[in-house]
Scaffold this motif. Structure first.
Motif, PDB file in Angstrom:
ATOM      1  N   ILE A  63     -18.241 -57.843 -64.848  1.00  0.00           N
ATOM      2  CA  ILE A  63     -17.715 -58.065 -66.016  1.00  0.00           C
ATOM      3  C   ILE A  63     -17.053 -57.329 -66.449  1.00  0.00           C
ATOM      4  N   VAL A  64     -17.229 -55.837 -66.232  1.00  0.00           N
ATOM      5  CA  VAL A  64     -16.616 -54.631 -66.350  1.00  0.00           C
ATOM      6  C   VAL A  64     -14.817 -54.759 -65.383  1.00  0.00           C
ATOM      7  N   MET A  65     -16.047 -54.629 -64.617  1.00  0.00           N
ATOM      8  CA  MET A  65     -14.400 -54.435 -63.003  1.00  0.00           C
ATOM      9  C   MET A  65     -13.429 -55.410 -62.951  1.00  0.00           C
ATOM     10  N   ASP A  66     -14.308 -56.915 -62.896  1.00  0.00           N
ATOM     11  CA  ASP A  66     -13.168 -58.449 -62.477  1.00  0.00           C
ATOM     12  C   ASP A  66     -12.657 -58.933 -64.077  1.00  0.00           C
ATOM     13  N   ASP A  67     -13.285 -57.974 -65.127  1.00  0.00           N
ATOM     14  CA  ASP A  67     -13.064 -59.030 -66.161  1.00  0.00           C
ATOM     15  C   ASP A  67     -12.312 -58.652 -67.623  1.00  0.00           C
ATOM     16  N   LEU A  68     -12.889 -57.031 -67.609  1.00  0.00           N
ATOM     17  CA  LEU A  68     -12.080 -56.663 -68.647  1.00  0.00           C
ATOM     18  C   LEU A  68     -10.895 -56.136 -68.774  1.00  0.00           C
ATOM     19  N   PRO A  69     -10.402 -55.622 -67.653  1.00  0.00           N
ATOM     20  CA  PRO A  69      -9.100 -54.938 -67.308  1.00  0.00           C
ATOM     21  C   PRO A  69      -7.823 -56.634 -67.654  1.00  0.00           C
ATOM     22  N   ALA A  70      -7.931 -57.675 -67.618  1.00  0.00           N
ATOM     23  CA  ALA A  70      -7.363 -58.833 -68.146  1.00  0.00           C
ATOM     24  C   ALA A  70      -7.674 -58.932 -69.720  1.00  0.00           C
TER      25      ALA A  70
END
Length: 98
Positions: free
Chosen positions: A77-84
């Motif tokens: 979640i943090v690496m793949d989703d949080l930036p977007a």
């Protein structure tokens, strides 16, 4: 964002061994999830690329189904989703300010 900054110093393997960091990250995700529940539906509709239902739902999973949460899920979640999500929220805030 503090979560991204803290996790940038870790690998997924080191994160999986850092229980206190995992719990702090989970708590941060709970706060983010709860905050998105207070955004008007009309506003979030302007960012359909974000899975708002999942963002809003992860807080419940962390609070009520914690036995189903593992470090790999949180890392993802943090690496793949949080930036977007961060970018979308910043865009929404800019739109409100203008």
């Amino acid at each position: 964002m503090l979560v991204e900054s803290e996790l940038s110093r870790h690998t997924e393997a080191s994160f999986s061994r850092a229980l206190f960091l995992q719990r702090a990250t989970e708590r941060s995700l709970e706060i983010i999830s709860e905050a998105t529940r207070h955004l008007p539906d009309a506003l979030i509709a302007t960012k359909p690329e974000i899975a708002w239902g999942e963002v809003r739902g992860i807080g419940n999973r962390l609070r009520h189904e914690y036995w189903r949460v593992d470090s790999g899920l949180i890392w993802s979640i943090v690496m793949d989703d949080l930036p977007a999500l961060k970018t979308a929220i910043e865009d929404l805030l800019r739109g409100i300010e203008e």
